[in-house]
Design a protein around this motif. Structure first.
Motif, mmCIF file in Angstrom:
data_model
loop_
_atom_site.group_PDB
_atom_site.id
_atom_site.type_symbol
_atom_site.label_atom_id
_atom_site.label_comp_id
_atom_site.label_asym_id
_atom_site.label_seq_id
_atom_site.Cartn_x
_atom_site.Cartn_y
_atom_site.Cartn_z
ATOM 1 N N ASP A 90 -0.906 31.064 -15.765
ATOM 2 C CA ASP A 90 -0.307 30.238 -14.640
ATOM 3 C C ASP A 90 -0.435 28.886 -14.788
ATOM 4 O OD1 ASP A 90 0.937 32.823 -13.224
ATOM 5 O OD2 ASP A 90 -1.025 33.092 -13.078
ATOM 6 N N GLY A 91 -1.800 28.699 -15.230
ATOM 7 C CA GLY A 91 -2.171 27.092 -15.231
ATOM 8 C C GLY A 91 -3.153 27.229 -16.353
ATOM 9 N N ILE A 92 -3.032 25.757 -17.012
ATOM 10 C CA ILE A 92 -4.008 25.247 -18.130
ATOM 11 C C ILE A 92 -4.472 24.058 -17.928
ATOM 12 C CG2 ILE A 92 -3.717 24.903 -20.508
ATOM 13 C CD1 ILE A 92 -1.234 26.617 -20.949
ATOM 14 N N ILE A 93 -5.722 24.204 -18.246
ATOM 15 C CA ILE A 93 -6.322 22.608 -18.119
ATOM 16 C C ILE A 93 -7.103 22.463 -19.431
ATOM 17 C CG2 ILE A 93 -6.756 22.848 -15.735
ATOM 18 C CD1 ILE A 93 -9.774 23.261 -16.261
ATOM 19 N N VAL A 94 -7.188 21.022 -19.952
ATOM 20 C CA VAL A 94 -8.198 20.671 -20.990
ATOM 21 C C VAL A 94 -9.401 19.902 -20.447
ATOM 22 C CG1 VAL A 94 -8.486 19.273 -22.904
ATOM 23 C CG2 VAL A 94 -6.267 20.370 -22.530
ATOM 24 N N GLN A 95 -10.659 20.612 -20.523
ATOM 25 C CA GLN A 95 -11.831 20.360 -19.973
ATOM 26 C C GLN A 95 -12.281 19.130 -20.340
ATOM 27 O OE1 GLN A 95 -13.543 21.557 -17.201
ATOM 28 N NE2 GLN A 95 -14.540 19.658 -17.387
ATOM 29 N N LEU A 96 -12.374 18.027 -19.614
ATOM 30 C CA LEU A 96 -13.022 16.871 -20.004
ATOM 31 C C LEU A 96 -14.334 16.623 -19.635
ATOM 32 C CD1 LEU A 96 -10.299 14.520 -18.340
ATOM 33 C CD2 LEU A 96 -10.138 15.385 -20.650
ATOM 34 N N PRO A 97 -15.263 15.744 -20.470
ATOM 35 C CA PRO A 97 -14.540 14.698 -21.403
ATOM 36 C C PRO A 97 -14.467 15.482 -22.692
ATOM 37 C CG PRO A 97 -16.958 14.785 -20.964
ATOM 38 C CD PRO A 97 -16.397 15.529 -20.067
ATOM 39 N N ILE A 98 -13.600 14.962 -23.439
ATOM 40 C CA ILE A 98 -13.338 15.342 -25.033
ATOM 41 C C ILE A 98 -13.690 14.316 -25.911
ATOM 42 C CG2 ILE A 98 -11.536 16.970 -24.192
ATOM 43 C CD1 ILE A 98 -9.492 14.794 -25.354
ATOM 44 N N PRO A 99 -14.168 14.762 -27.208
ATOM 45 C CA PRO A 99 -14.373 13.825 -28.170
ATOM 46 C C PRO A 99 -13.447 12.870 -28.498
ATOM 47 C CG PRO A 99 -14.827 16.029 -28.974
ATOM 48 C CD PRO A 99 -14.183 15.929 -27.607
ATOM 49 N N ASP A 100 -13.857 11.259 -28.868
ATOM 50 C CA ASP A 100 -12.664 10.352 -28.763
ATOM 51 C C ASP A 100 -11.712 10.440 -30.026
ATOM 52 O OD1 ASP A 100 -14.425 8.871 -26.829
ATOM 53 O OD2 ASP A 100 -15.507 7.698 -28.144
ATOM 54 N N LYS A 101 -11.905 11.323 -30.912
ATOM 55 C CA LYS A 101 -11.068 11.374 -32.003
ATOM 56 C C LYS A 101 -9.735 12.000 -31.509
ATOM 57 C CE LYS A 101 -11.189 14.727 -35.042
ATOM 58 N NZ LYS A 101 -11.694 15.779 -36.021
ATOM 59 N N PHE A 102 -9.814 12.663 -30.197
ATOM 60 C CA PHE A 102 -8.435 13.270 -29.780
ATOM 61 C C PHE A 102 -7.901 12.254 -28.828
ATOM 62 C CE2 PHE A 102 -11.283 16.797 -31.007
ATOM 63 C CZ PHE A 102 -10.457 17.516 -31.857
ATOM 64 N N ASP A 103 -6.312 12.552 -28.537
ATOM 65 C CA ASP A 103 -5.768 11.771 -27.736
ATOM 66 C C ASP A 103 -5.520 12.552 -26.513
ATOM 67 O OD1 ASP A 103 -3.627 10.432 -26.173
ATOM 68 O OD2 ASP A 103 -2.748 9.568 -28.164
ATOM 69 N N VAL A 104 -6.393 12.237 -25.466
ATOM 70 C CA VAL A 104 -6.374 12.954 -24.237
ATOM 71 C C VAL A 104 -5.140 13.128 -23.359
ATOM 72 C CG1 VAL A 104 -7.608 11.111 -22.837
ATOM 73 C CG2 VAL A 104 -7.545 13.545 -22.213
ATOM 74 N N GLU A 105 -4.379 12.044 -23.491
ATOM 75 C CA GLU A 105 -3.327 12.070 -22.795
ATOM 76 C C GLU A 105 -2.153 12.528 -23.399
ATOM 77 O OE1 GLU A 105 -0.321 8.378 -20.651
ATOM 78 O OE2 GLU A 105 -2.205 7.902 -21.517
ATOM 79 N N GLU A 106 -2.115 12.562 -24.785
ATOM 80 C CA GLU A 106 -1.200 13.121 -25.223
ATOM 81 C C GLU A 106 -1.373 15.039 -25.039
ATOM 82 O OE1 GLU A 106 0.632 13.724 -30.079
ATOM 83 O OE2 GLU A 106 -0.668 12.084 -29.496
ATOM 84 N N LEU A 107 -2.638 15.103 -25.235
ATOM 85 C CA LEU A 107 -2.981 16.443 -25.057
ATOM 86 C C LEU A 107 -2.509 17.016 -23.454
ATOM 87 C CD1 LEU A 107 -6.553 16.982 -26.584
ATOM 88 C CD2 LEU A 107 -4.441 17.826 -27.428
ATOM 89 N N GLN A 108 -2.843 16.204 -22.466
ATOM 90 C CA GLN A 108 -2.530 16.406 -21.132
ATOM 91 C C GLN A 108 -1.100 16.788 -20.910
ATOM 92 O OE1 GLN A 108 -4.575 13.404 -19.311
ATOM 93 N NE2 GLN A 108 -6.668 14.680 -19.078
ATOM 94 N N ASN A 109 -0.537 15.885 -21.636
ATOM 95 C CA ASN A 109 1.158 15.920 -21.646
ATOM 96 C C ASN A 109 1.944 16.848 -22.233
ATOM 97 O OD1 ASN A 109 1.182 13.466 -19.688
ATOM 98 N ND2 ASN A 109 1.520 12.289 -21.529
ATOM 99 N N SER A 110 0.958 17.507 -23.132
ATOM 100 C CA SER A 110 1.550 18.787 -23.673
ATOM 101 C C SER A 110 1.562 20.137 -22.976
ATOM 102 C CB SER A 110 1.019 18.934 -24.998
ATOM 103 O OG SER A 110 -0.417 19.420 -24.884
ATOM 104 N N ILE A 111 0.916 19.860 -21.856
ATOM 105 C CA ILE A 111 0.894 21.070 -20.851
ATOM 106 C C ILE A 111 2.065 20.886 -19.904
ATOM 107 C CG2 ILE A 111 -0.314 22.211 -18.896
ATOM 108 C CD1 ILE A 111 -2.905 20.929 -19.977
#
Length: 275
Positions: A90-111
């Motif tokens: 039903d719901g998905i989260i990407v737990q923060l913080p994440i390593p700098d090598k990843f684009d956090v906004e792009e990951l969040q927007n893929s949900i």
């Protein structure tokens, strides 16, 4: 005002009863958590969220990528897509913080917006958890916001800005401040409610406030002694009408809001079933 801890326990009990009723003839709610790396803070946060979910009857799928050397943002977007394909997630989260090598906004927007229970997408169907938790807490305690002056210190996308909008929606007069705001002390002294989301240990003493205020301390910091503290000095708490403690304050409200958003996502995913 009742304490954050007492309020959260009341709401958890209500959620547990609602989920128990709905899941008798349906599956239980399901939250997907994606954790990247082995950050100590992330470990603590995920542990707390899993405990909360267990208490109210939400199932958690926890994917952790401690060794992420072979992954990039696109790889993890595929992980999110795969999780989205699970019909009962039903719901998905990407737990923060994440390593700098990843684009956090792009990951969040893929949900997908309907599964973004953290409320981080601009078009999310859910309110970001920390502002939602604080507003719900104030309203539960019958705090009238209409016509009141509120000061929000901090302008982040996930706390400061959405909190400003939620307060405005309820008729409050809101001043959004930041590190460059001139005469900050003059502004905070006049407010009925002050929300601090600065992230600097105990930088505000009682000289910034008055006795009739409600203070919501979002800061999670370590002081010189290595102890957890907020943005507001501990000695201020006993001098105002009400102030949320750190720990045991806004963090609990945030975790509760995640449970509530997940439950709402579950009801939508099940075709709009009602309690």
């Amino acid at each position: 005002m009742i304490s954050c801890k007492e309020y959260v326990e009341i709401r958890k009990k209500e959620l547990r009863e609602q989920i128990s009723i709905l899941s008798k003839n349906n599956r239980v709610p399901h939250l997907g958590v994606i954790q990247i790396g082995s950050n100590d803070a992330s470990e603590r946060y995920v542990k707390g969220k899993k405990k909360d979910c267990e208490e109210v009857g939400i199932v958690v799928t926890h994917l952790i990528f401690k060794d992420y050397s072979s992954y990039d943002t696109n790889n993890l977007k595929q992980v999110i897509n795969d999780m989205c394909d699970i019909s009962n997630c039903d719901g998905i989260i990407v737990q923060l913080p994440i390593p700098d090598k990843f684009d956090v906004e792009e990951l969040q927007n893929s949900i997908p917006a309907k599964k973004d229970v953290d409320g981080f997408r601009r078009d999310s169907m859910f309110t970001p958890c920390t502002p939602k938790g604080m507003i719900d807490y104030l309203e539960y305690n019958n705090v009238n916001l209409s016509g009141e002056l509120c000061v929000v210190i901090g302008r982040s996308k996930i706390v400061g800005k959405p909190m400003v909008n939620l307060l405005i929606d309820r008729g409050a007069t809101v001043i959004c401040c930041n590190s460059k705001t001139k005469d900050l002390k003059t502004l905070t002294q006049q407010a009925k409610i002050v929300v601090s989301a600065v992230g600097k240990p105990e930088i505000f003493d009682f000289s910034y406030f008055n006795e009739s205020q409600i203070l919501l301390d979002v800061g999670i910091n370590l002081n010189a002694s290595g102890k957890l503290c907020g943005d507001i000095s501990r000695d201020v708490k006993d001098k105002v009408t009400h102030a949320t403690p750190v720990p045991g304050g806004v963090g609990l409200l945030t975790r509760l809001a995640l449970l509530e958003n997940t439950f709402e996502a579950y009801k939508m995913n099940m075709g709009g079933i009602k309690c």
